[in-house]
Motif scaffolding. Structure first.
Motif, PDB file in Angstrom:
ATOM      1  N   ALA A   1       0.836  -1.201   0.000  1.00 41.64           N
ATOM      2  CA  ALA A   1       0.000   0.000   0.000  1.00 41.64           C
ATOM      3  C   ALA A   1       0.871   1.251   0.000  1.00 41.64           C
ATOM      4  O   ALA A   1       0.589   2.224  -0.698  1.00 41.64           O
ATOM      5  CB  ALA A   1      -0.932   0.000   1.210  1.00 41.64           C
ATOM      6  N   GLY A   2       1.959   1.234   0.782  1.00 40.35           N
ATOM      7  CA  GLY A   2       2.863   2.377   0.798  1.00 40.35           C
ATOM      8  C   GLY A   2       3.507   2.633  -0.552  1.00 40.35           C
ATOM      9  O   GLY A   2       3.675   3.784  -0.972  1.00 40.35           O
ATOM     10  N   PHE A   3       3.866   1.555  -1.247  1.00 44.18           N
ATOM     11  CA  PHE A   3       4.423   1.690  -2.593  1.00 44.18           C
ATOM     12  C   PHE A   3       3.416   2.362  -3.517  1.00 44.18           C
ATOM     13  O   PHE A   3       3.753   3.267  -4.279  1.00 44.18           O
ATOM     14  CB  PHE A   3       4.811   0.312  -3.123  1.00 44.18           C
ATOM     15  CG  PHE A   3       5.542   0.318  -4.432  1.00 44.18           C
ATOM     16  CD1 PHE A   3       6.911   0.158  -4.474  1.00 44.18           C
ATOM     17  CD2 PHE A   3       4.862   0.469  -5.641  1.00 44.18           C
ATOM     18  CE1 PHE A   3       7.601   0.161  -5.689  1.00 44.18           C
ATOM     19  CE2 PHE A   3       5.524   0.476  -6.854  1.00 44.18           C
ATOM     20  CZ  PHE A   3       6.904   0.325  -6.881  1.00 44.18           C
ATOM     21  N   VAL A   4       2.153   1.918  -3.441  1.00 39.85           N
ATOM     22  CA  VAL A   4       1.107   2.506  -4.287  1.00 39.85           C
ATOM     23  C   VAL A   4       0.951   3.990  -3.997  1.00 39.85           C
ATOM     24  O   VAL A   4       0.891   4.820  -4.908  1.00 39.85           O
ATOM     25  CB  VAL A   4      -0.232   1.773  -4.081  1.00 39.85           C
ATOM     26  CG1 VAL A   4      -1.362   2.510  -4.800  1.00 39.85           C
ATOM     27  CG2 VAL A   4      -0.140   0.339  -4.588  1.00 39.85           C
ATOM     28  N   TYR A   5       0.893   4.359  -2.732  1.00 38.26           N
ATOM     29  CA  TYR A   5       0.656   5.755  -2.378  1.00 38.26           C
ATOM     30  C   TYR A   5       1.806   6.656  -2.787  1.00 38.26           C
ATOM     31  O   TYR A   5       1.609   7.766  -3.270  1.00 38.26           O
ATOM     32  CB  TYR A   5       0.389   5.874  -0.888  1.00 38.26           C
ATOM     33  CG  TYR A   5      -0.872   5.199  -0.452  1.00 38.26           C
ATOM     34  CD1 TYR A   5      -2.002   5.194  -1.269  1.00 38.26           C
ATOM     35  CD2 TYR A   5      -0.943   4.542   0.759  1.00 38.26           C
ATOM     36  CE1 TYR A   5      -3.157   4.550  -0.884  1.00 38.26           C
ATOM     37  CE2 TYR A   5      -2.100   3.906   1.154  1.00 38.26           C
ATOM     38  CZ  TYR A   5      -3.206   3.910   0.331  1.00 38.26           C
ATOM     39  OH  TYR A   5      -4.348   3.276   0.720  1.00 38.26           O
ATOM     40  N   ILE A   6       3.031   6.174  -2.561  1.00 36.42           N
ATOM     41  CA  ILE A   6       4.177   6.963  -2.977  1.00 36.42           C
ATOM     42  C   ILE A   6       4.201   7.085  -4.493  1.00 36.42           C
ATOM     43  O   ILE A   6       4.456   8.156  -5.045  1.00 36.42           O
ATOM     44  CB  ILE A   6       5.488   6.340  -2.447  1.00 36.42           C
ATOM     45  CG1 ILE A   6       5.571   6.528  -0.940  1.00 36.42           C
ATOM     46  CG2 ILE A   6       6.703   6.967  -3.126  1.00 36.42           C
ATOM     47  CD1 ILE A   6       6.799   5.912  -0.305  1.00 36.42           C
ATOM     48  N   GLY A   7       3.924   5.975  -5.186  1.00 38.63           N
ATOM     49  CA  GLY A   7       3.900   6.023  -6.644  1.00 38.63           C
ATOM     50  C   GLY A   7       2.852   6.975  -7.170  1.00 38.63           C
ATOM     51  O   GLY A   7       3.096   7.745  -8.106  1.00 38.63           O
ATOM     52  N   ARG A   8       1.673   6.947  -6.578  1.00 34.06           N
ATOM     53  CA  ARG A   8       0.609   7.836  -7.030  1.00 34.06           C
ATOM     54  C   ARG A   8       0.963   9.296  -6.736  1.00 34.06           C
ATOM     55  O   ARG A   8       0.713  10.174  -7.557  1.00 34.06           O
ATOM     56  CB  ARG A   8      -0.714   7.462  -6.371  1.00 34.06           C
ATOM     57  CG  ARG A   8      -1.856   8.373  -6.745  1.00 34.06           C
ATOM     58  CD  ARG A   8      -3.215   7.744  -6.605  1.00 34.06           C
ATOM     59  NE  ARG A   8      -3.388   6.997  -5.370  1.00 34.06           N
ATOM     60  CZ  ARG A   8      -4.444   6.221  -5.120  1.00 34.06           C
ATOM     61  NH1 ARG A   8      -5.403   6.110  -6.016  1.00 34.06           N
ATOM     62  NH2 ARG A   8      -4.548   5.571  -3.988  1.00 34.06           N
ATOM     63  N   THR A   9       1.535   9.548  -5.561  1.00 35.79           N
ATOM     64  CA  THR A   9       1.971  10.910  -5.248  1.00 35.79           C
ATOM     65  C   THR A   9       2.989  11.388  -6.262  1.00 35.79           C
ATOM     66  O   THR A   9       2.934  12.521  -6.741  1.00 35.79           O
ATOM     67  CB  THR A   9       2.578  10.965  -3.840  1.00 35.79           C
ATOM     68  OG1 THR A   9       1.619  10.516  -2.892  1.00 35.79           O
ATOM     69  CG2 THR A   9       3.003  12.387  -3.487  1.00 35.79           C
ATOM     70  N   ALA A  10       3.941  10.514  -6.606  1.00 36.19           N
ATOM     71  CA  ALA A  10       4.967  10.875  -7.582  1.00 36.19           C
ATOM     72  C   ALA A  10       4.336  11.233  -8.927  1.00 36.19           C
ATOM     73  O   ALA A  10       4.714  12.229  -9.568  1.00 36.19           O
ATOM     74  CB  ALA A  10       5.955   9.720  -7.743  1.00 36.19           C
ATOM     75  N   LEU A  11       3.377  10.431  -9.369  1.00 35.19           N
ATOM     76  CA  LEU A  11       2.732  10.702 -10.655  1.00 35.19           C
ATOM     77  C   LEU A  11       1.973  12.024 -10.628  1.00 35.19           C
ATOM     78  O   LEU A  11       1.976  12.783 -11.606  1.00 35.19           O
ATOM     79  CB  LEU A  11       1.784   9.563 -11.029  1.00 35.19           C
ATOM     80  CG  LEU A  11       2.416   8.187 -11.280  1.00 35.19           C
ATOM     81  CD1 LEU A  11       1.354   7.186 -11.704  1.00 35.19           C
ATOM     82  CD2 LEU A  11       3.529   8.255 -12.314  1.00 35.19           C
ATOM     83  N   LEU A  12       1.331  12.335  -9.518  1.00 32.87           N
ATOM     84  CA  LEU A  12       0.599  13.588  -9.424  1.00 32.87           C
ATOM     85  C   LEU A  12       1.535  14.793  -9.395  1.00 32.87           C
ATOM     86  O   LEU A  12       1.211  15.852  -9.931  1.00 32.87           O
ATOM     87  CB  LEU A  12      -0.306  13.579  -8.186  1.00 32.87           C
ATOM     88  CG  LEU A  12      -1.532  12.678  -8.336  1.00 32.87           C
ATOM     89  CD1 LEU A  12      -2.163  12.378  -6.987  1.00 32.87           C
ATOM     90  CD2 LEU A  12      -2.549  13.307  -9.269  1.00 32.87           C
ATOM     91  N   LEU A  13       2.693  14.618  -8.773  1.00 31.60           N
ATOM     92  CA  LEU A  13       3.691  15.691  -8.826  1.00 31.60           C
ATOM     93  C   LEU A  13       4.166  15.897 -10.266  1.00 31.60           C
ATOM     94  O   LEU A  13       4.331  17.035 -10.722  1.00 31.60           O
ATOM     95  CB  LEU A  13       4.863  15.360  -7.909  1.00 31.60           C
ATOM     96  CG  LEU A  13       4.572  15.443  -6.404  1.00 31.60           C
ATOM     97  CD1 LEU A  13       5.718  14.849  -5.599  1.00 31.60           C
ATOM     98  CD2 LEU A  13       4.304  16.878  -5.983  1.00 31.60           C
ATOM     99  N   LEU A  14       4.364  14.809 -10.991  1.00 33.18           N
ATOM    100  CA  LEU A  14       4.765  14.918 -12.396  1.00 33.18           C
ATOM    101  C   LEU A  14       3.638  15.515 -13.233  1.00 33.18           C
ATOM    102  O   LEU A  14       3.888  16.246 -14.195  1.00 33.18           O
ATOM    103  CB  LEU A  14       5.147  13.541 -12.941  1.00 33.18           C
ATOM    104  CG  LEU A  14       6.400  12.899 -12.322  1.00 33.18           C
ATOM    105  CD1 LEU A  14       6.555  11.464 -12.810  1.00 33.18           C
ATOM    106  CD2 LEU A  14       7.644  13.714 -12.660  1.00 33.18           C
ATOM    107  N   ASN A  15       2.398  15.232 -12.860  1.00 35.81           N
ATOM    108  CA  ASN A  15       1.250  15.819 -13.548  1.00 35.81           C
ATOM    109  C   ASN A  15       1.271  17.339 -13.448  1.00 35.81           C
ATOM    110  O   ASN A  15       0.896  18.042 -14.391  1.00 35.81           O
ATOM    111  CB  ASN A  15      -0.048  15.262 -12.961  1.00 35.81           C
ATOM    112  CG  ASN A  15      -1.274  16.035 -13.409  1.00 35.81           C
ATOM    113  OD1 ASN A  15      -1.779  16.886 -12.680  1.00 35.81           O
ATOM    114  ND2 ASN A  15      -1.753  15.753 -14.606  1.00 35.81           N
ATOM    115  N   SER A  16       1.727  17.855 -12.314  1.00 42.48           N
ATOM    116  CA  SER A  16       1.775  19.312 -12.142  1.00 42.48           C
ATOM    117  C   SER A  16       2.750  19.958 -13.115  1.00 42.48           C
ATOM    118  O   SER A  16       2.670  21.163 -13.371  1.00 42.48           O
ATOM    119  CB  SER A  16       2.166  19.663 -10.704  1.00 42.48           C
ATOM    120  OG  SER A  16       3.518  19.302 -10.433  1.00 42.48           O
TER     121      SER A  16
END
Length: 313
Positions: A34-49
């Motif tokens: 779950a932690g891997f998923v959350y960090i990965g999703r956060t990373a993608l959203l930062l890249l989205n910005s």
């Protein structure tokens, strides 16, 4: 198994309702994956910005990609006999990410972001073996621009140093398996108890309780988590709801993420929970919180949430 808080990582999954696939047959479905998923999703959203990946690509990638934490990822070279072990790998034909949980745990915050971002970017078809995009997280993003939000995830919320935050384990608040379930997916038959009096706003027909976390120096300087009890009709004079307030969920299929309830207070119809990032008092980002976040919010009103045990296969 080492456990860590995933309480507020979901703050960065704004407007993304894609549910990640996390099986148990290969060791997945744990707080580690779950932690891997959350960090990965956060990373993608930062890249989205920065326009590197679209929100639609993020949703599709998270939804379609399974994540498993495993004991090791090793293979033997048939010619030399050499053993090659990886930190993680993406299997395109299976749409699956596997990562070595023993190698994952001691990694730094930046290294975790870089690894999770790389595997998800591979799943999205935006990166191959060159790490061209994901390696930017090793420096906190381009010119360090992501470092504050990365630090907020890894340090403020206890991911990097779980042993320093013994209260962070979700096991004390939720049965196993609920780590990545959002509030609007709460099972029918769950019970929410509030052991504090609440007051209905006159002429509005709702009562609320919330927590507000100030984060001085961050671009998004306030995190606000709120649950609202909506009544069947407006109350011109207001209303006092005396503790205990007990809610039993009967449906989670309403629009606007309203959860229908039966209650010991006949006036209550639904409950709705949100989590928001604010800048200078204005809401910038909002989302439906995860159940663990709601469980922690309920503790502030001496309350609790009771969820049915998930069946095992």
């Amino acid at each position: 198994m080492m456990r860590f808080s995933i309480t507020l990582i979901m703050l960065f999954s704004i407007n993304s309702h894609a549910t990640p696939k996390m099986g148990r047959e290969s060791g997945g479905g744990t707080e580690v994956s779950a932690g891997f998923v959350y960090i990965g999703r956060t990373a993608l959203l930062l890249l989205n910005s920065d326009g590197i990946i679209s929100r639609q690509q993020i949703d599709e990638t998270i939804k379609e990609t399974s994540v498993f934490d495993v004991d090791r990822i090793c293979s033997q070279d048939p010619n030399t006999g050499a053993i090659n072990c990886l930190d993680a790998r993406y299997q395109a034909e299976l749409k699956k990410i596997e990562f070595d949980r023993k190698k994952w745990r001691p990694k730094s915050c930046e290294a975790k972001f870089a690894l999770a971002a790389h595997e998800y970017l591979r799943a999205a078809g935006l990166e191959d073996s060159n790490y061209q995009i994901s390696n930017s997280f090793l420096g906190g993003g381009p010119n360090g621009k992501y470092s504050r939000e990365m630090t907020a995830v890894c340090n403020d919320f206890g991911i990097s140093t779980p042993m320093n935050n013994p209260d962070s384990s979700s096991s004390a608040l939720l049965p196993p398996g609920y780590e990545i379930v959002k509030f609007d997916e709460i099972p029918v038959g769950s019970t929410i108890t509030i052991n504090r009096d609440l007051f209905v706003v006159p002429n509005q027909g709702w009562a609320a309780f919330e927590t507000v976390k100030k984060r001085p120096g961050y671009e998004l300087d306030t995190v606000r988590t709120m649950c609202m009890l909506r009544l069947k009709s407006a109350q011109p004079q207001g209303l006092k709801l005396k503790a205990p307030i007990v809610l039993k969920t009967i449906s989670n299929s309403n629009p606007s993420s309203l959860v229908d309830v039966e209650s010991n207070k006949a006036a209550i119809k639904t409950i709705h929970c949100t989590i928001k990032y604010e800048r200078d008092g204005k809401t910038v980002l909002s989302d439906i919180p995860f159940l663990e976040t709601v469980a922690r919010l309920l503790k502030t009103v001496n309350g609790s949430i009771h969820l049915p045990e998930l069946p095992e296969q």
